[in-house]
Design a protein around this motif. Sequence first.
Motif, PDB file in Angstrom:
ATOM      1  N   UNK A  40       0.537  -0.843   0.097  1.00 45.18           N
ATOM      2  CA  UNK A  40      -0.189   0.387   0.160  1.00 45.18           C
ATOM      3  C   UNK A  40       0.054   1.151  -0.181  1.00 45.18           C
ATOM      4  N   UNK A  41       2.138   1.622   0.616  1.00 45.01           N
ATOM      5  CA  UNK A  41       2.939   2.129   0.758  1.00 45.01           C
ATOM      6  C   UNK A  41       3.327   3.018  -0.914  1.00 45.01           C
ATOM      7  N   UNK A  42       3.653   2.042  -1.681  1.00 41.37           N
ATOM      8  CA  UNK A  42       4.551   1.974  -3.500  1.00 41.37           C
ATOM      9  C   UNK A  42       5.561   3.389  -3.295  1.00 41.37           C
ATOM     10  N   UNK A  43       6.619   2.528  -2.358  1.00 41.60           N
ATOM     11  CA  UNK A  43       7.771   3.202  -1.920  1.00 41.60           C
ATOM     12  C   UNK A  43       9.133   2.585  -1.936  1.00 41.60           C
ATOM     13  N   UNK A  44       9.971   2.747  -1.566  1.00 42.58           N
ATOM     14  CA  UNK A  44      10.965   2.094  -1.094  1.00 42.58           C
ATOM     15  C   UNK A  44      10.971   1.113  -0.621  1.00 42.58           C
ATOM     16  N   UNK A  45      11.179  -0.397  -0.400  1.00 41.30           N
ATOM     17  CA  UNK A  45      11.094  -0.451   0.665  1.00 41.30           C
ATOM     18  C   UNK A  45      12.737  -1.833   0.895  1.00 41.30           C
ATOM     19  N   UNK A  46      13.180  -1.635   2.259  1.00 46.05           N
ATOM     20  CA  UNK A  46      14.360  -2.739   2.731  1.00 46.05           C
ATOM     21  C   UNK A  46      13.633  -4.000   3.514  1.00 46.05           C
TER      22      UNK A  46
END
Length: 127
Positions: free
Chosen positions: A40-46
């Motif tokens: 849902x955040x639709x951003x970079x993920x680590x």
Amino acid sequence: MRTLKVHLKVITLFFSVLILFQGCVTVYKSTNVTLEEAVRADTKVRITTNDNQTMKYLNITKINQEYFGIKKVHGGLTKIPIQKEAVEIVRIKNKPMSTIVGALIYLGGFIVVVVTGVVLSGGFAIM
């Protein structure tokens, strides 16, 4: 005149490296989120796995109840399957903090260049 050119080359190189590092700064939120929240955040993920491997993705997608990490490989986007059982920590990008840290790196570098220039020129001359 020759020393001025040398100083300008050093300053140019310094700012080039500074811009490179400023563009690479990504700050992740300290709270752990679920894979569903990362979708849902639709951003970079680590993602950190159970065996302490860290994987970074541009974003996470969900297709038919399976999670995929999107990575840029050779100029194109590639979907890499994520094993839910192996995932231990999922952190998403903190957009405001990444912007602030990037700006502070650039500002700090600018201050270093100005102070170095003042020191090398012999200080401020007050008339």
